[in-house]
Design a protein around this motif. Sequence first.
Motif, PDB file in Angstrom:
ATOM      1  N   UNK A 174       3.288 -11.506  -5.790  1.00 45.26           N
ATOM      2  CA  UNK A 174       1.429 -11.508  -7.151  1.00 45.26           C
ATOM      3  C   UNK A 174       1.363 -11.427  -6.609  1.00 45.26           C
ATOM      4  N   UNK A 175       0.715 -11.490  -5.093  1.00 46.33           N
ATOM      5  CA  UNK A 175      -0.433 -11.698  -4.125  1.00 46.33           C
ATOM      6  C   UNK A 175      -0.461 -10.399  -3.198  1.00 46.33           C
ATOM      7  N   UNK A 176       0.341  -8.996  -3.634  1.00 49.88           N
ATOM      8  CA  UNK A 176       0.283  -8.348  -3.086  1.00 49.88           C
ATOM      9  C   UNK A 176      -1.271  -7.309  -4.411  1.00 49.88           C
ATOM     10  N   UNK A 177      -1.149  -8.260  -5.591  1.00 54.68           N
ATOM     11  CA  UNK A 177      -1.963  -7.515  -6.204  1.00 54.68           C
ATOM     12  C   UNK A 177      -3.605  -7.339  -6.048  1.00 54.68           C
ATOM     13  N   UNK A 178      -3.579  -8.011  -5.001  1.00 55.00           N
ATOM     14  CA  UNK A 178      -5.217  -8.759  -4.404  1.00 55.00           C
ATOM     15  C   UNK A 178      -5.474 -10.326  -4.978  1.00 55.00           C
ATOM     16  N   UNK A 179      -6.475 -10.659  -4.682  1.00 64.18           N
ATOM     17  CA  UNK A 179      -7.517 -11.885  -4.908  1.00 64.18           C
ATOM     18  C   UNK A 179      -7.583 -11.622  -5.669  1.00 64.18           C
ATOM     19  N   UNK A 180      -7.288 -12.773  -6.601  1.00 59.28           N
ATOM     20  CA  UNK A 180      -8.729 -12.714  -8.120  1.00 59.28           C
ATOM     21  C   UNK A 180     -10.200 -12.740  -7.543  1.00 59.28           C
ATOM     22  N   UNK A 181     -11.016 -11.649  -8.393  1.00 60.07           N
ATOM     23  CA  UNK A 181     -11.992 -12.187  -8.460  1.00 60.07           C
ATOM     24  C   UNK A 181     -13.231 -12.292  -9.463  1.00 60.07           C
ATOM     25  N   UNK A 182     -13.934 -12.668  -9.163  1.00 58.02           N
ATOM     26  CA  UNK A 182     -14.613 -13.630 -10.634  1.00 58.02           C
ATOM     27  C   UNK A 182     -15.339 -12.507 -10.402  1.00 58.02           C
ATOM     28  N   UNK A 184       0.837  -1.009  -0.131  1.00 55.72           N
ATOM     29  CA  UNK A 184       0.417  -0.294   0.295  1.00 55.72           C
ATOM     30  C   UNK A 184       0.565   1.375  -0.570  1.00 55.72           C
ATOM     31  N   UNK A 185       2.298   0.720   0.137  1.00 52.52           N
ATOM     32  CA  UNK A 185       3.298   1.756   0.989  1.00 52.52           C
ATOM     33  C   UNK A 185       3.727   2.677  -1.060  1.00 52.52           C
ATOM     34  N   UNK A 186       3.139   1.711  -1.682  1.00 54.47           N
ATOM     35  CA  UNK A 186       3.941   2.232  -3.322  1.00 54.47           C
ATOM     36  C   UNK A 186       3.565   2.734  -3.444  1.00 54.47           C
ATOM     37  N   UNK A 187       4.204   3.851  -4.442  1.00 56.24           N
ATOM     38  CA  UNK A 187       3.153   5.059  -4.860  1.00 56.24           C
ATOM     39  C   UNK A 187       2.099   4.968  -6.036  1.00 56.24           C
ATOM     40  N   UNK A 188       1.207   5.294  -6.532  1.00 51.31           N
ATOM     41  CA  UNK A 188       0.274   4.815  -7.615  1.00 51.31           C
ATOM     42  C   UNK A 188       0.708   6.396  -8.658  1.00 51.31           C
ATOM     43  N   UNK A 189       1.082   6.952  -8.742  1.00 56.49           N
ATOM     44  CA  UNK A 189       1.204   7.875  -9.299  1.00 56.49           C
ATOM     45  C   UNK A 189       2.884   8.419 -10.047  1.00 56.49           C
ATOM     46  N   UNK A 190       3.147   9.320 -10.696  1.00 53.54           N
ATOM     47  CA  UNK A 190       4.626   9.652 -11.176  1.00 53.54           C
ATOM     48  C   UNK A 190       4.934   9.282 -12.844  1.00 53.54           C
ATOM     49  N   UNK A 191       5.795   9.216 -12.909  1.00 54.73           N
ATOM     50  CA  UNK A 191       6.376   8.767 -14.806  1.00 54.73           C
ATOM     51  C   UNK A 191       5.621   8.048 -15.097  1.00 54.73           C
TER      52      UNK A 191
END
Length: 440
Positions: free
Chosen positions: A418-426, A144-151
């Motif tokens: 890979x699991x930091x991207x969340x669990x796959x949802x149907x 959650x601390x990884x920034x999601x904006x920028x170049x």
Amino acid sequence: MAKTVTQNQLIGEIGEIAAKLRFLRMGFQFDVRSRLETGIDGIAEVMADGKPLAQMIAVQVKTTKEGRYAGETEEGFHYLLKSEDLAYWRPSNLPVIIVLYRESDESFYWKEIPRGDDAQERRLTFSKRDDLLDRNAANRVAALTVPKAGFGYYVPPLGGGEEALVNILPIKLPTEVFVATTSYNVRQANAILLQDDEPARFDWVIRGGTFWSFHDPRTSVCRAIVDIDQVEAVDTAHLAFHDDVDERNAFAYLLRQTLDHQVRGELWWSKENSCFYFAARAEYTARVFKYESSKKLTEADVVNPIESKREAGSIAFVRHHAFVPRFESLYDEWYLVVEPTYVFTTNGFTSHPHPDALLAGKKRLDKSASLRGQVIMWHRFLKSLEPKTDDLFAVASSEPRISFGSPPTLELPTRVPDDVWGSPKKDDGDQDEPDLLRRA
């Protein structure tokens, strides 16, 4: 009158201490805030091998002694946030999570609180399997601390490697830009070109009575909108790396217009979503793009009709692979930032009336492998449009072009699981297509 500690105060204190112990066992630091707190009980700090990383997460602990949560089943339950809490968390500069602790069964569950414009939904849905706060959740919480904006953003690779792919493509610019004076504004110039017998082209910029283009306007229909005797070729670097920000912005727009011209017939531009997307060849018809992935020859359904689950044999919608382009200059080089996304139509041509819900559902399914694959796919596609220099039978072209290098890679000291991207949802409309890189 003797002072007393209320049962609620006692339970709240027990919850904060229990949460602190849980975070410490997960490998985080946890500092409880003062008694003046009004909606954040503590700050968790990410650590790697015992080293604090100065990456903080705000934590609000909600404690109950016993009893069931709203709508609780063996799989999950619901929790309703207070409006005043949401209003407090919305402008936070830290990621905020809520931790639910139940003393009777020593259970901990957690959920990220949406912020900004997304912080509207008060009702959170918890999964007892996926939202447990334990050691298995440490990577997801830290992410959650990884920034999601920028170049650009890092797209973790498949498998257990430490190489990260960055979603930017280096641009090789033509050596010259043709500059000319013009007496027309953009609207007038467009009208003139559309009325001409020659095919119109719009890979140019008009700004303050000056025309810019990578191609010589004297050799195209653009001769009608410039002063022919005032056309001059200047060094591209003079405009590309100008000290004035407005000049660089105008150059970035020229790059976008030039890219639009180069992909014509293959990609369409969505004005509503500000993105390029794969054009359909016919109504309700799939389109496949074959390319060399990072491992082997693969293919992707870049235009994909999705069958309706409610009405057998009919198409619910058509999904198009797309990307939002952004041109950025870093030091002495220009880059195309590729932000993968999707466009939805009803039949391949008509915009879908409710694309936001479809996009949100698909985005939830996209994990690191899929995003990495899309960045690679878009690079391969853009490269496929360039003239083949090693083809003896290729027709030589003097048309100046912008070309694209491979996305750069970085060696990360720590793998991003890979699991930091969340669990796959149907997703009801997505069962027919696997993630893109499963084919790679």
